[in-house]
Scaffold this motif. Structure first.
Motif, PDB file in Angstrom:
ATOM      1  N   ALA A 157       0.899  -1.082  -0.268  1.00 35.02           N
ATOM      2  CA  ALA A 157       0.038   0.122   0.135  1.00 35.02           C
ATOM      3  C   ALA A 157       0.752   1.170   0.122  1.00 35.02           C
ATOM      4  N   ASP A 158       0.302   2.404  -0.404  1.00 34.02           N
ATOM      5  CA  ASP A 158       0.847   3.536  -0.562  1.00 34.02           C
ATOM      6  C   ASP A 158       1.025   4.249   0.846  1.00 34.02           C
ATOM      7  N   THR A 159       2.152   4.468   1.261  1.00 30.83           N
ATOM      8  CA  THR A 159       2.349   5.131   2.881  1.00 30.83           C
ATOM      9  C   THR A 159       1.602   6.247   2.801  1.00 30.83           C
ATOM     10  N   VAL A 160       1.558   7.028   1.682  1.00 34.74           N
ATOM     11  CA  VAL A 160       1.071   8.580   1.833  1.00 34.74           C
ATOM     12  C   VAL A 160      -0.432   8.292   2.154  1.00 34.74           C
ATOM     13  N   SER A 161      -1.093   7.494   1.531  1.00 34.68           N
ATOM     14  CA  SER A 161      -2.581   7.203   1.725  1.00 34.68           C
ATOM     15  C   SER A 161      -2.817   6.674   3.283  1.00 34.68           C
ATOM     16  N   ALA A 209      -2.159   9.416   5.533  1.00 37.82           N
ATOM     17  CA  ALA A 209      -3.424  10.179   5.656  1.00 37.82           C
ATOM     18  C   ALA A 209      -4.723   9.851   6.225  1.00 37.82           C
ATOM     19  N   ARG A 210      -5.037   8.531   6.162  1.00 36.97           N
ATOM     20  CA  ARG A 210      -5.987   7.875   6.987  1.00 36.97           C
ATOM     21  C   ARG A 210      -5.820   7.786   8.515  1.00 36.97           C
ATOM     22  N   LEU A 211      -4.472   7.498   8.812  1.00 39.51           N
ATOM     23  CA  LEU A 211      -4.086   7.583  10.008  1.00 39.51           C
ATOM     24  C   LEU A 211      -4.349   8.900  10.869  1.00 39.51           C
ATOM     25  N   ALA A 212      -4.091   9.958  10.253  1.00 37.31           N
ATOM     26  CA  ALA A 212      -4.257  11.486  10.631  1.00 37.31           C
ATOM     27  C   ALA A 212      -5.795  11.604  10.853  1.00 37.31           C
ATOM     28  N   GLU A 213      -6.695  11.037   9.756  1.00 34.28           N
ATOM     29  CA  GLU A 213      -8.034  11.249  10.094  1.00 34.28           C
ATOM     30  C   GLU A 213      -8.725  10.568  11.409  1.00 34.28           C
ATOM     31  N   VAL A 214      -8.248   9.302  11.300  1.00 30.58           N
ATOM     32  CA  VAL A 214      -8.376   8.426  12.463  1.00 30.58           C
ATOM     33  C   VAL A 214      -7.800   8.834  13.859  1.00 30.58           C
ATOM     34  N   PRO A 262     -17.447   4.478  20.234  1.00 29.02           N
ATOM     35  CA  PRO A 262     -16.596   5.075  19.193  1.00 29.02           C
ATOM     36  C   PRO A 262     -15.141   5.260  19.397  1.00 29.02           C
ATOM     37  N   ALA A 263     -14.899   5.406  20.815  1.00 32.64           N
ATOM     38  CA  ALA A 263     -13.314   5.745  21.073  1.00 32.64           C
ATOM     39  C   ALA A 263     -12.629   4.306  21.009  1.00 32.64           C
ATOM     40  N   ALA A 264     -13.241   3.292  21.236  1.00 37.00           N
ATOM     41  CA  ALA A 264     -12.906   1.901  21.208  1.00 37.00           C
ATOM     42  C   ALA A 264     -12.629   1.511  19.748  1.00 37.00           C
ATOM     43  N   GLU A 265     -13.596   1.937  18.908  1.00 39.94           N
ATOM     44  CA  GLU A 265     -13.580   1.529  17.637  1.00 39.94           C
ATOM     45  C   GLU A 265     -12.542   2.220  16.688  1.00 39.94           C
ATOM     46  N   ASN A 266     -12.248   3.517  17.257  1.00 37.13           N
ATOM     47  CA  ASN A 266     -11.173   4.407  16.523  1.00 37.13           C
ATOM     48  C   ASN A 266      -9.959   3.692  17.099  1.00 37.13           C
ATOM     49  N   GLU A 267      -9.724   3.376  17.997  1.00 33.58           N
ATOM     50  CA  GLU A 267      -8.665   2.819  18.644  1.00 33.58           C
ATOM     51  C   GLU A 267      -8.395   1.590  17.975  1.00 33.58           C
ATOM     52  N   THR A 268      -9.269   0.463  17.683  1.00 34.26           N
ATOM     53  CA  THR A 268      -9.061  -0.488  17.001  1.00 34.26           C
ATOM     54  C   THR A 268      -8.363  -0.262  15.719  1.00 34.26           C
ATOM     55  N   GLU A 269      -9.107   0.511  15.133  1.00 33.71           N
ATOM     56  CA  GLU A 269      -8.810   1.098  13.645  1.00 33.71           C
ATOM     57  C   GLU A 269      -7.315   1.509  13.476  1.00 33.71           C
ATOM     58  N   LEU A 270      -7.352   2.422  14.516  1.00 29.46           N
ATOM     59  CA  LEU A 270      -5.825   3.283  14.815  1.00 29.46           C
ATOM     60  C   LEU A 270      -4.490   2.231  14.962  1.00 29.46           C
ATOM     61  N   SER A 271      -4.882   1.106  15.669  1.00 27.84           N
ATOM     62  CA  SER A 271      -3.986   0.114  15.868  1.00 27.84           C
ATOM     63  C   SER A 271      -3.735  -0.740  14.657  1.00 27.84           C
ATOM     64  N   ALA A 272      -4.949  -0.962  14.115  1.00 26.70           N
ATOM     65  CA  ALA A 272      -4.553  -1.897  12.447  1.00 26.70           C
ATOM     66  C   ALA A 272      -3.713  -0.961  11.626  1.00 26.70           C
ATOM     67  N   LEU A 273      -4.127   0.532  11.567  1.00 27.14           N
ATOM     68  CA  LEU A 273      -3.488   1.235  10.570  1.00 27.14           C
ATOM     69  C   LEU A 273      -2.119   1.119  11.091  1.00 27.14           C
ATOM     70  N   LEU A 274      -1.743   1.485  12.149  1.00 26.97           N
ATOM     71  CA  LEU A 274      -0.426   1.854  12.582  1.00 26.97           C
ATOM     72  C   LEU A 274       0.386   0.428  12.408  1.00 26.97           C
ATOM     73  N   ALA A 275      -0.347  -0.826  12.561  1.00 22.51           N
ATOM     74  CA  ALA A 275       0.176  -2.084  12.238  1.00 22.51           C
ATOM     75  C   ALA A 275       0.720  -2.131  10.649  1.00 22.51           C
ATOM     76  N   ARG A 323       1.126   0.406   8.445  1.00 19.08           N
ATOM     77  CA  ARG A 323       2.215   1.417   8.333  1.00 19.08           C
ATOM     78  C   ARG A 323       3.736   0.629   8.827  1.00 19.08           C
ATOM     79  N   ASP A 324       3.447   0.068   9.902  1.00 18.80           N
ATOM     80  CA  ASP A 324       4.871  -0.550  10.281  1.00 18.80           C
ATOM     81  C   ASP A 324       5.181  -1.694   9.472  1.00 18.80           C
ATOM     82  N   SER A 325       4.353  -2.479   8.803  1.00 14.57           N
ATOM     83  CA  SER A 325       4.543  -3.507   7.984  1.00 14.57           C
ATOM     84  C   SER A 325       5.121  -3.101   6.798  1.00 14.57           C
ATOM     85  N   VAL A 326       4.538  -1.831   6.223  1.00 12.45           N
ATOM     86  CA  VAL A 326       4.891  -1.385   4.983  1.00 12.45           C
ATOM     87  C   VAL A 326       6.249  -0.634   5.106  1.00 12.45           C
TER      88      VAL A 326
END
Length: 623
Positions: free
Chosen positions: A242-246, A249-254, A406-419, A421-424
């Motif tokens: 995946a594109d790290t830029v996108s 960007a999603r990480l910033a929103e979440v 919603p905070a828990a949902e955001n945290e879950t998505e944030l953790s997934a995005l961080l993982a 991003r780290d993998s990429v």
């Protein structure tokens, strides 16, 4: 007295049933001449053998066969006369003080090793180097700058010059080995007094090539390992990166949404904390009031009990006071006949005291009822407040529950995005690391050892210049033909005389100029106060004066040799050596006839090669 130089005194061979073969040397100039194959060069080889040479360098001529021991008498630079003895087959040396041709049983014998060993001081090399102040020195052994211990054997060629070396078409410094670095280093040590211990070595060419191959092989192994890691990493990403830029960007929103949810939740939690503190305070106050009310109720009961007791006393007193003037109802005794311990006044006083105490307790009960009333009112108020705060806490907890989802949902998505991003990023790092290794491998493949990397193994120009001036002076003293301008050629590590390379001359000129080179070096060392053995043994330096008819081995004279043969160089050669002999010992070996009048300049020794005429040779027999 210390002479600061070695002085050869005698060379002798001994054996059972044969006469001693002995040569005595002048402290100044000795000239041994005569027929070929009579032992002149053998004498030089024997001196070399007794100064650390190997047995294979001592010629096995027939005349030597019956002899068993070799003896070399010499004076050390410290001024001590000693005799070295050694078996003709080589091995250890025996050293005794004094000059002998047989073992002096009354004198102690010191055994010296034949090979140099830095860890030992009982070797011949260590003895000689110590006498010259050259122990512990290092010289380079190759052009890469690797060093080894300096030994006397590396110094010997500058004092013992055999016929082959003196005529060879090569530098007087070298012996013709493939790598002449050690010999050049020894020359620099004599010329400067400084060794090569400060030189930092680099890799040799073979070591460089091996190192290059090892580096490439190591990088290849690393690249192969990274290829596997890249493949595994790509598979974990589903085959696409995946594109790290996108992702960012999603990480910033979440993250922004998550921060807002956290801020809202943080406010509710702060409200809950404040309400919880308030609720706890009210509950504690209600409990305290309840405890006080219970205790005050117990106190009121005590007041009631006390008042009942006092009222009973007061009533009894009242009753007693009513019948005080009547006849006794029990026995009928008249008032005057009754005996009373207490009068009516005492009873009245007690009644009054009881009434007063009752009044006081009544006042206390009244105060207590007022306090209880106030506490009951406060308790009711606390209950009302507790109920109100409890309702507020319920509302806040509901708000927290609603905000947490919603905070828990955001945290879950944030953790997934961080993982993700780290993998990429990790995949990108692996790919970049592979690229760098491939680049490094390409660089290793292009590696070449530059001459700039090699250590500088060069004698100082000033020292070389002064040496050349000294050699020029030697040649001029010999009346050598030409201007005698001497320069040093670094590429050939040899001199040029009047612009002509020394080794380009005929062998007779090469021999003469080789001798001039070694004599000039000795003179330069003496002038500069530098270590040198202080003697020279020259074999056939005057071969240019050979008789082409008698000397078939020497061959016809070349043009430059004819010029020398027609010049007075031979006479001035001996005159010059004699002029230096107060501080330098010379031993000249040659086949030529001596010039007239040389008897006044040198100790003469003729080897006739004829058993019936004079001395046959080094040994007294021909076979």
């Amino acid at each position: 007295m210390s002479s600061g130089r070695f002085i050869l005194r005698h060379l002798a061979f001994t054996g059972t049933g044969v006469p001693i073969a002995r040569l005595d040397f002048s402290e100044q100039v000795s000239f041994i001449y005569g027929a070929s194959n009579t032992g002149k060069s053998f004498a030089l080889a024997a001196i070399d053998f007794m100064m650390g040479g190997s047995a294979k360098e001592l010629p096995e001529i027939p005349q030597r066969a019956p002899y068993e021991m070799v003896w070399l008498g010499l004076t050390l630079p410290s001024g001590r006369d000693v005799t070295l003895s050694r078996g003709v087959k080589g091995g250890l040396y025996a050293l005794q003080n004094g000059l002998h041709v047989a073992t002096a049983e009354s004198l102690p014998t010191e055994v010296l090793g034949e090979k140099h060993d830095l860890k030992r001081d009982d070797t011949l090399s260590h003895l000689f180097l110590a006498e010259l102040g050259l122990t512990g020195r290092k010289i380079t052994k190759n052009k890469s700058g690797k060093t080894e211990n300096f030994t006397f054997r590396q110094l010997a060629p500058f004092a013992l010059i055999n016929e082959t070396a003196i005529q060879a078409p090569r530098s007087p410094v070298v012996s013709g080995q493939r790598d002449d670095t050690k010999e050049q280093a020894a020359f620099r040590l004599l010329l400067t007094g400084h060794d090569d211990s400060a030189i930092v070595p680099v890799m040799t060419v073979p070591h460089f090539q091996i190192s290059k191959k090892v580096k490439i092989a190591t990088v290849d192994d690393l690249i192969a390992g990274l290829e596997n890691e890249v493949a595994v990493s790509l598979a974990s990403l589903g085959g696409t990166v995946a594109d790290t830029v996108s992702i960012e960007a999603r990480l910033a929103e979440v993250r922004e949404t998550w921060e807002r949810a956290k801020e809202s939740l943080r406010g509710h939690l702060e409200t809950k904390r404040s309400l919880s503190i308030e609720y706890s305070g009210l509950d504690a106050r209600g409990s305290d009031i309840q405890v006080h009310l219970e205790r005050f109720e117990q106190l009121d009961q005590v007041y009631v009990s006390d008042m009942a007791r006092l009222e009973a006393l007061e009533e009894a007193g009242f009753l007693l006071s009513l019948g005080g003037d009547r006849d006794c109802p029990l026995c009928g005794a008249a008032r005057e006949a009754q005996g009373k311990e207490h009068g009516t006044e005492d009873i009245e006083r007690q009644r009054a005291a009881a009434l007063a105490e009752i009044k006081k307790i009544a006042e206390l009960r009244s105060d207590l009822r007022a306090i209880v009333a106030g506490l009951e009112q406060e308790h009711a108020s606390v209950e009302v407040q507790l109920e109100a705060v409890g309702r507020q806490l319920h509302v806040v907890e509901a708000n927290i529950e609603r905000a947490s989802a919603p905070a828990a949902e955001n945290e879950t998505e944030l953790s997934a995005l961080l993982a993700q991003r780290d993998s990429v990023r990790h995949h990108g790092q692996l790919v970049e690391q592979r690229r760098r290794l491939e680049q490094k491998r390409e660089e290793f493949g292009k590696l070449k050892q530059s001459r700039k990397d090699q250590p500088v193994l060069k004698a100082p120009d000033a020292a070389l210049h002064d040496f050349c001036l000294t050699m020029s002076g030697v040649l001029k003293a010999w009346k050598f033909p030409g201007e005698c301008e001497v320069s040093f050629d670094e590429t050939q590590y040899d001199v040029k005389i009047d612009g002509k390379a020394r080794k380009s001359n005929g062998k007779g000129v090469r021999a003469l100029t080789h001798a001039a080179f070694k004599i000039a070096l000795l003179l330069y060392c003496r002038k500069e106060g530098l270590p040198h053995p202080g003697f020279l043994v020259l074999d056939s330096p005057l071969v240019a004066y050979r008789d082409p008819v008698k000397s078939k081995k020497g061959g016809a004279l070349e043009d430059d040799e004819k010029v020398i043969a027609a010049s007075p160089v031979r006479e001035h050669f001996f005159r010059h050596l004699a002029s230096l002999s107060e501080t330098i010992q010379f031993l000249v070996l040659d086949n030529i006839d001596p010039p007239a009048g040389i008897e006044q300049l040198a100790k003469m020794e003729l080897f006739t090669g004829n058993v019936e005429e004079g001395r046959f040779g080094f040994f007294s027999v021909s076979d």
